[in-house]
Design an enzyme around this catalytic site. Structure first.
Site, PDB file in Angstrom:
ATOM      1  N   ARG A   1      41.057  39.702  48.845  1.00 43.79           N
ATOM      2  CA  ARG A   1      42.163  39.808  49.785  1.00 43.79           C
ATOM      3  C   ARG A   1      43.035  40.996  49.454  1.00 43.79           C
ATOM      4  NH1 ARG A   1      45.889  35.336  51.043  1.00 43.79           N
ATOM      5  NH2 ARG A   1      46.098  35.249  48.789  1.00 43.79           N
TER       6      ARG A   1
ATOM      7  N   SER B   1      41.351  36.686  38.774  1.00 48.22           N
ATOM      8  CA  SER B   1      41.173  35.368  38.158  1.00 48.22           C
ATOM      9  C   SER B   1      39.830  35.244  37.443  1.00 48.22           C
ATOM     10  CB  SER B   1      41.360  34.271  39.212  1.00 48.22           C
ATOM     11  OG  SER B   1      42.629  34.431  39.810  1.00 48.22           O
TER      12      SER B   1
ATOM     13  N   ASP C   1      46.416  33.649  38.782  1.00 45.74           N
ATOM     14  CA  ASP C   1      46.999  32.925  39.912  1.00 45.74           C
ATOM     15  C   ASP C   1      48.201  32.051  39.527  1.00 45.74           C
ATOM     16  OD1 ASP C   1      45.321  31.283  38.509  1.00 45.74           O
ATOM     17  OD2 ASP C   1      44.151  30.595  40.231  1.00 45.74           O
TER      18      ASP C   1
HETATM   19 MG    MG Z   1      43.616  29.249  44.189  1.00 45.55          MG
END
Ligand code: MG
Ligand code: ADP
Length: 513
Positions: free
Chosen positions: A107, A178, A232
């Protein structure tokens, strides 16, 4: 269908209701037969999380956190420094970007900020799936793909009415990444391993920010700078902190589980040039790897761990994460099918397949409020392939969902209260469990939480919040709020980029922070 040899026939036709109580934890382990209600009673007992146990687990979490800080990288809790020296305040202004790589999608976002008056004036994002050949190619292919996507997105900023960044000024990006990273500075860290279906042939040990910036420079057309590399949990905390100065903790309750919290910079022993001693930073606990003799584990947890890709690791996460709750349920139901004939004289074959029951199945069944438990029946039919079930069987399945979710939720609450204990915001009731008494502060504290388990599983959320109240006591609990901080991994990173560049600008003109 696989036929069980342990079964005495007609148990599935409600015949087990009056059966004798020949179940105990030993025969749960040794696969001897018993009736479902006895099995359930013993399973409930071995999963129990009374409040005093939770308080001790919270205390163990706080102790392990301190251990991890004192012995960087050597304890079960890694307590990873983020090297952040500021968090968003709401005063940030300008156009900022974030990128988020953590799963199957990539994203890119931009936010237009206008200080406390206008807040987030405008926000836009794109999400692109990562092509299979990129997920299994070279790191140059991956970062080239990311850079191309960023450049395309950035080049459309004027068309969409965003205030443009002046040509001579860099566009600051917050990077949510992540994967396991060995972070060396606020905007740099080397990747330890590619996980989650990525099998990139190289790049391990190299700095991910450098690799991205080289790829961006190769594209030649945009003036961008990655100002922070975060995970995150940190994005979740940052997003909440932008709105509320009392936000101190970020928690992920999704596929996996993790948390971060606001800590004194001086507590980070491996930071070679920390800011002022009183300054604050954020620590990524990596709490999924918490383990303790106190955790109420059952045969299902032992089996799940032994068959997992990482046996002996992530013990806490395996009791609370969305990836695992449904699989624990499957293991318990399979054992009940074998030992108690829950689904009749045959064992449903689908129940023998790992991960055939998922956490959304569990939350759907657990949310069934019909008196005949019709939803439970249809999930059993759809997921396990058993067409006809009695109400008694459906009630047992419902109860197993309840036990597993309640345990996971209450353990998550203990983790959070552990953090509150570490930062002295736990109230007097927790003090009874502390090995070293603290001066607990009465300050408002906000816990920012993201992840589908918290967002989409109301009973899990309610159990968690109730357990926090029990541990802290109603009075102190009024100072602690949990709140959904949705999409923190995206917007949170952009807000952090904004905070960092505001801080740098203030530094440039000699303004004290
Ligand atoms: Mg998530
Ligand atoms: P991620 O952790 O990958 O960022 P999410 O926060 O959406 O993504 O969490 C996904 C996890 O949440 C999955 O493991 C899934 O089992 C669980 N989940 C998704 N929807 C629900 C639901 N309605 N109820 C309970 N759990 C859910």
């Amino acid at each position: 269908m696989i036929t069980t040899q342990k079964l005495t026939g007609d148990l599935a036709d409600d015949g087990w209701k009056g059966a004798s109580d020949d179940c105990n934890m030993e025969n749960l382990k040794n696969s001897e037969s018993c009736d479902p209600s006895s099995f359930l009673r013993h399973f409930r007992k071995s999963s129990a999380t009374p409040v005093m146990l939770l308080r001790h687990i919270a205390q163990a979490m706080a102790t392990e956190m301190q251990e991890g800080l004192d012995h960087p990288g050597e304890r079960k809790l890694k307590m990873l420094p983020t090297y952040l020296e500021c968090l968003p305040t709401g005063n940030e202004r300008g156009l900022f970007y974030a990128i988020d790589l953590g799963g199957t999608n990539f994203r890119v976002l931009r936010v237009q900020l206008d200080g406390k008056e206008g807040r987030i004036l405008k926000q836009e994002s794109i999400q692109v799936p990562i092509p299979q050949e990129v997920m299994t190619g070279s790191s140059k292919d991956l970062f080239g793909f990311l850079a191309k996507t960023i450049v395309q997105f950035v080049s459309r900023e004027a068309d969409l009415g965003f205030e443009c960044v002046a040509l001579n000024q860099k566009r600051d990006i917050g990077f949510t990444f992540s994967f396991p990273v060995n972070q060396t500075k606020v905007n740099g860290g080397s990747i330890n391993a590619w996980t989650k279906g990525f099998s990139i042939s190289d790049g391990v040990g190299e700095d991910v920010v450098d690799q991205l910036e080289i790829a961006l420079a190769d594209m030649g057309s945009v003036n961008t700078k990655v100002v922070c590399l975060v995970n995150d949990t940190v994005g979740t905390l940052a997003q909440c902190r932008y709105w509320n100065d009392d936000a101190m903790v970020g928690v992920i309750l999704g596929t996996g589980s993790n948390a971060c919290y606001v800590e004194r910079a001086a507590a980070i022993s491996c930071w070679s040039s920390p800011p002022e001693a009183d300054d604050l930073t954020v620590v990524n606990i990596e709490w999924g790897n918490f383990c303790s003799e106190l955790l109420p584990r059952t045969f299902a947890d032992e089996g799940l761990d032994a068959d997992s890709l990482n046996p002996g690791q992530q013990e806490f996460e395996k009791m609370i994460g969305g990836m695992y709750l449904g699989e624990i349920l499957r293991r318990v139901l399979l054992k009940m099918a074998e030992d108690t004939g829950l689904f009749g004289s045959e064992i449903p074959e689908r129940l023998t397949k790992p991960f055939s029951l998922l956490t959304p199945h569990m939350s759907t069944m657990h949310g069934d409020d019909t008196s005949s438990l019709e939803v439970v029946g249809s999930v059993i039919e759809e997921a396990i392939g058993v067409k006809y079930t009695t109400l008694a069987t459906r009630k047992v399945v419902y109860d197993v969902c309840d036990i597993i979710a309640e345990r996971g939720a209450r353990l998550s609450a203990a983790g959070i209260v552990g953090i509150l204990t570490k930062i002295n915001r736990c109230g007097d009731l927790m003090l009874s469990c502390l090995t070293t008494p603290n001066d607990t502060e009465v300050k408002k504290t906000v816990i920012a939480i993201d992840g589908s388990l918290y967002e989409k599983y109301p009973k899990f959320r309610n159990y968690m919040e109730d357990a926090m109240k029990e541990m802290l006591g109603e009075d102190y609990a009024n100072n602690v709020t949990t709140t959904l901080s949705k999409d923190g991994s995206g917007v949170g990173a952009a807000l952090l980029a904004a905070a960092i560049s505001t801080e740098l600008r203030l530094g440039d003109v000699g303004v004290t922070k």
